[in-house]
Design a protein around this motif. Structure first.
Motif, PDB file in Angstrom:
ATOM      1  N   THR A   1      32.643  46.571  24.383  1.00 20.05           N
ATOM      2  CA  THR A   1      33.035  45.404  25.159  1.00 20.05           C
ATOM      3  C   THR A   1      32.931  44.132  24.335  1.00 20.05           C
ATOM      4  O   THR A   1      33.792  43.256  24.403  1.00 20.05           O
TER       5      THR A   1
ATOM      6  N   SER B   1      40.112  57.823  35.596  1.00 10.96           N
ATOM      7  CA  SER B   1      38.802  58.478  35.551  1.00 10.96           C
ATOM      8  C   SER B   1      38.952  59.990  35.591  1.00 10.96           C
ATOM      9  O   SER B   1      38.252  60.720  34.887  1.00 10.96           O
TER      10      SER B   1
ATOM     11  N   LEU C   1      39.030  50.745  31.025  1.00  6.01           N
ATOM     12  CA  LEU C   1      38.935  51.058  32.450  1.00  6.01           C
ATOM     13  C   LEU C   1      38.421  49.873  33.253  1.00  6.01           C
ATOM     14  O   LEU C   1      38.835  49.670  34.397  1.00  6.01           O
TER      15      LEU C   1
ATOM     16  N   ALA D   1      36.624  66.192  29.712  1.00  6.91           N
ATOM     17  CA  ALA D   1      35.246  66.022  29.252  1.00  6.91           C
ATOM     18  C   ALA D   1      34.340  67.044  29.923  1.00  6.91           C
ATOM     19  O   ALA D   1      33.539  67.706  29.264  1.00  6.91           O
ATOM     20  N   ALA D   2      34.497  67.196  31.235  1.00  2.87           N
ATOM     21  CA  ALA D   2      33.638  68.125  31.962  1.00  2.87           C
ATOM     22  C   ALA D   2      33.895  69.558  31.517  1.00  2.87           C
ATOM     23  O   ALA D   2      32.959  70.352  31.369  1.00  2.87           O
TER      24      ALA D   2
ATOM     25  N   VAL E   1      29.586  51.486  25.929  1.00  4.19           N
ATOM     26  CA  VAL E   1      30.204  50.378  26.648  1.00  4.19           C
ATOM     27  C   VAL E   1      29.922  49.024  25.992  1.00  4.19           C
ATOM     28  O   VAL E   1      30.828  48.224  25.776  1.00  4.19           O
ATOM     29  N   ALA E   2      28.650  48.778  25.636  1.00  2.58           N
ATOM     30  CA  ALA E   2      28.240  47.420  25.274  1.00  2.58           C
ATOM     31  C   ALA E   2      28.885  46.933  23.981  1.00  2.58           C
ATOM     32  O   ALA E   2      29.516  45.869  23.958  1.00  2.58           O
TER      33      ALA E   2
ATOM     34  N   TYR F   1      27.276  65.667  20.104  1.00  2.00           N
ATOM     35  CA  TYR F   1      26.460  64.658  20.773  1.00  2.00           C
ATOM     36  C   TYR F   1      26.809  63.252  20.291  1.00  2.00           C
ATOM     37  O   TYR F   1      26.971  62.328  21.092  1.00  2.00           O
TER      38      TYR F   1
ATOM     39  N   LEU G   1      38.215  53.572  25.902  1.00  2.60           N
ATOM     40  CA  LEU G   1      38.405  53.866  27.325  1.00  2.60           C
ATOM     41  C   LEU G   1      37.430  53.107  28.208  1.00  2.60           C
ATOM     42  O   LEU G   1      37.802  52.585  29.258  1.00  2.60           O
ATOM     43  N   ALA G   2      36.157  53.052  27.756  1.00  2.11           N
ATOM     44  CA  ALA G   2      35.145  52.431  28.599  1.00  2.11           C
ATOM     45  C   ALA G   2      35.481  50.971  28.882  1.00  2.11           C
ATOM     46  O   ALA G   2      35.262  50.469  29.986  1.00  2.11           O
TER      47      ALA G   2
ATOM     48  N   PHE H   1      32.290  70.079  28.196  1.00  2.00           N
ATOM     49  CA  PHE H   1      30.849  69.945  28.354  1.00  2.00           C
ATOM     50  C   PHE H   1      30.234  71.195  28.968  1.00  2.00           C
ATOM     51  O   PHE H   1      29.217  71.705  28.515  1.00  2.00           O
TER      52      PHE H   1
ATOM     53  N   ILE I   1      40.010  61.341  32.314  1.00  2.00           N
ATOM     54  CA  ILE I   1      38.919  61.376  31.335  1.00  2.00           C
ATOM     55  C   ILE I   1      37.907  62.439  31.704  1.00  2.00           C
ATOM     56  O   ILE I   1      37.458  63.208  30.854  1.00  2.00           O
ATOM     57  N   ALA I   2      37.560  62.497  32.985  1.00  2.00           N
ATOM     58  CA  ALA I   2      36.429  63.331  33.395  1.00  2.00           C
ATOM     59  C   ALA I   2      36.752  64.819  33.331  1.00  2.00           C
ATOM     60  O   ALA I   2      35.877  65.614  32.971  1.00  2.00           O
TER      61      ALA I   2
ATOM     62  N   TRP J   1      31.826  57.901  22.308  1.00  2.00           N
ATOM     63  CA  TRP J   1      32.992  57.930  23.191  1.00  2.00           C
ATOM     64  C   TRP J   1      32.736  57.160  24.485  1.00  2.00           C
ATOM     65  O   TRP J   1      33.617  56.520  25.035  1.00  2.00           O
ATOM     66  N   ALA J   2      31.499  57.244  24.954  1.00  2.00           N
ATOM     67  CA  ALA J   2      31.188  56.646  26.251  1.00  2.00           C
ATOM     68  C   ALA J   2      30.434  55.337  26.108  1.00  2.00           C
ATOM     69  O   ALA J   2      29.892  54.836  27.081  1.00  2.00           O
TER      70      ALA J   2
END
Lengths: 320, 294
Positions: free
Chosen positions: B232, B265, B247, B272-273, B228-229, B219, B243-244, B276, B268-269, B225-226
């Motif tokens: 950035t 995308s 992209l 990950a999927a 963003v703020a 988790y 990556l975030a 998951f 990455i997806a 990993w995901a």
């Protein structure tokens, strides 16, 4: 005599402290790493943030080092000015209202759709695990990827949603450029993203409800609605109280969806408190003090939320 | 449908729920609803995959054709001409360090708040709850200024430190839930055999809690990993992007490289999927373990 009493009274707390220490030292030692890390990594920045929120610090007057030159800070203490500015600004009520609408609508849809799907999946039927996997998929995709996917799907010119609308004979909608439709878009994206978690959590909760309760209710002639109302809803409460709180916090603080999908636009129409505070600090002339003050206002709102939640927990008999 | 519909008059007293009690019409409605929901759920991802296989000229026409001039050009461009692989490596490094540190620091706390009632217990629980609720807006400015003062902007440690502020309390909270599901009788047996509380934790409980630790680590990994703020704001050079952040370079304000965006995308997806979907059962249990027990 009196001296004795005084002595024992003075000695008592000390031996009490020692007794406490010998009884609890291992518990305290075990929590020490987290307490230390939290105090250093969260406590110190928090205190500094509170201080910054009482100053007029911006990018221009914040001390910095450029090459060999150290430029000292020149910002000044301004008291509660940032807070009064926020509370009297036209931005505040608008952002707060939209943040609350956003949170309530998203969480309501998450729970409503999630519960509906969980109830459907909780029946014996063919292809059940197949549906489950398909329905969990949006949760498996990282949120920032989802935001980009939706930005592409909803593109006004060549997004597939508009292409399908046009193919069906309707006019396209400028999803991300119209204030109203942009709000619909960010909610749609976030609902798509959040339903799977709710669905799985509530499905787990449903499966934990003893089946005998339903059978007994059926024997007593309870209608499906009565069974739902008096067995399912109370039985789900331990799970739902947790996931609703989590969902509310996650949605309230949902940064990537709004930031990456609409950047808060058009014209700030989808800007929630968190993205607004962020953009103040990191876009244009960086207003560190104003952003810190917005952060504190957000924190105050969340503490109220936590207090309400804790009271609700206590009414259910949770220990702390 | 193999099973015959139940006669309407049959009293509902069968011990198990079975398909037999559902009429064909209800059954069809159930499946239609689930199929519709599945389409809504899968369509965006499926469309992403299909789009990534189209050449740029086709992507930028408003076409609803699922397949049109399929090509792998977007993928070769992403992997060969952009910094995608660097960004992926950056994201993995930062997330891995965050996850390992988060679990190491918080495991004993999860155990302590699960087992002991000590003075300060309520404060610790409050601290864990409140710090988890901290949105990015509260700490980002002070942490940014501190990191700038320490010269750590555009360095990985600044991101790891920022992520630890949320993953440490989060891991402790999740692990409390997991330890709550481990029977206290095991602790008692260990204590009777003369183990100290630390010995009990280390020798008996920790091995049992490995799945819980793994879920907490996973988790924290995906949280970092995901993110963003922070990424950035803190990572200013494009060799340090995660990556975030990377992209969003593909869809800037002036140009939009939808081919690059969709192909990366998908890259990455899909992994990950896959991971998951393998672990999702444990994820939900991990988050709600404490709750379902109560």
């Amino acid at each position: 005599m009196t001296a004795d009493v005084v002595v024992t009274r003075r000695a008592a707390p000390r031996s009490g402290a020692r007794r406490l220490l010998s009884r609890h030292w291992y518990a305290w030692a075990m929590i020490a790493p987290v307490v230390v890390v939290t105090l250093v990594l969260v406590g110190y920045p928090l205190v500094r943030g509170i201080y910054l929120s009482l100053t007029d610090a911006t990018e221009g007057n914040m001390g910095r080092t450029i090459g060999m030159n150290v430029i000292p800070s020149t910002y000044e203490f301004v008291g509660l000015k940032n807070y009064t500015d926020i509370l009297t600004s036209s931005e505040f009520l608008g952002r707060l209202t939209w943040t609350i609408v956003w949170t309530v609508v998203c969480v309501a849809l998450h729970v409503g759709i999630g519960l509906g799907l969980a109830l459907l999946l909780n029946r014996p039927m063919r292809l059940r695990s197949f549906y489950r996997i398909l329905l969990v998929l949006p949760w498996a995709v990282p949120a920032f990827v989802s935001a980009f996917i939706w930005r592409y799907l909803l593109n006004g010119e060549f997004g597939v949603v508009n292409a399908m609308l046009r193919a069906a004979g309707f006019a396209g909608v400028s999803w991300l450029d119209d204030p109203f439709w942009a709000k619909v878009s960010v909610i749609a994206c976030n609902v798509w993203l959040g339903v799977p978690f709710m669905m799985l959590a509530l499905l787990g909760g449903l499966q934990a409800i003893p089946r005998e309760l339903y059978e007994a209710a059926e024997v007593d002639g309870a209608s499906p609605w009565q069974r739902f109302r008096h067995i399912t809803v109370p039985g789900l409460r331990p799970v739902s109280s947790t996931v609703v709180l989590l969902g509310t916090i996650w949605t309230f603080n949902q940064f990537p969806v709004i930031y990456l999908l609409t950047r808060g636009g058009p014209g700030g129409s989808t800007e929630i408190l968190v993205t607004y505070a962020y953009r103040q600090a990191f876009e244009g002339i960086r207003n560190y003090s104003g952003s810190a003050a917005w952060g504190m206002v957000i924190l105050a709102l969340l503490v109220v939320l936590a207090a309400v939640y804790k009271r609700a927990l206590r009414q259910q008999g949770e220990a702390w | 449908m193999v099973s015959a519909p139940a006669p309407a008059a049959a009293p509902a007293r069968a011990g198990t729920w079975s398909r037999d009690r559902r009429s064909p019409a209800k059954s069809a409605a159930l499946h239609l609803t689930l199929i519709a929901a599945s389409i809504v759920s899968v369509f965006p991802v499926a469309w992403l995959v299909l789009t990534s296989l189209k050449p740029r000229t086709v992507i930028e026409t408003a076409s609803v054709a699922p397949i049109d001039h399929p090509t792998l050009a977007n993928y070769t461009q992403v992997l060969g001409e952009t910094r995608f692989l660097t960004w992926a490596a950056n994201a993995v490094i930062v997330s891995l360090i965050t996850a390992v540190l988060g679990v190491l620091l918080s495991a004993t706390t999860g155990y302590a708040v699960s087992r002991f009632r000590f003075p300060g217990f309520r404060s610790v629980m409050w601290m864990l709850l409140i710090t988890q609720m901290f949105p990015v807006a509260i700490l980002i400015v002070p942490i940014y200024n501190l990191m700038a003062g320490l010269g750590l902007i555009n360095q990985f440690p600044s991101l790891v430190i920022a992520y630890l502020t949320s993953t440490v309390p989060f891991c402790a909270w999740m692990m409390k839930g997991y330890f709550d599901t481990v029977p206290v009788t095991i602790d008692e047996a260990g204590r009777v055999d003369g183990l100290t509380p630390f010995g009990t934790f280390w020798r008996l409980i920790l091995p049992l809690a490995k799945p819980g630790l793994a879920v907490a680590a996973f988790y924290s990994f995906i949280t970092a990993w995901a993110e963003v703020a922070y990424a950035t704001a803190f990572m200013t050079g494009d060799d340090k992007y995660t990556l975030a952040v990377g992209l969003s370079q593909f869809v800037g304000q002036h140009k939009a490289e939808w081919g690059l965006l969709t192909a990366s995308s998908v890259l990455i997806a899909i992994p990950a999927a896959a991971v998951f979907l393998l672990v999702q059962r444990h994820l939900v249990t991990g988050l709600t373990a404490g709750a379902t027990k109560a």
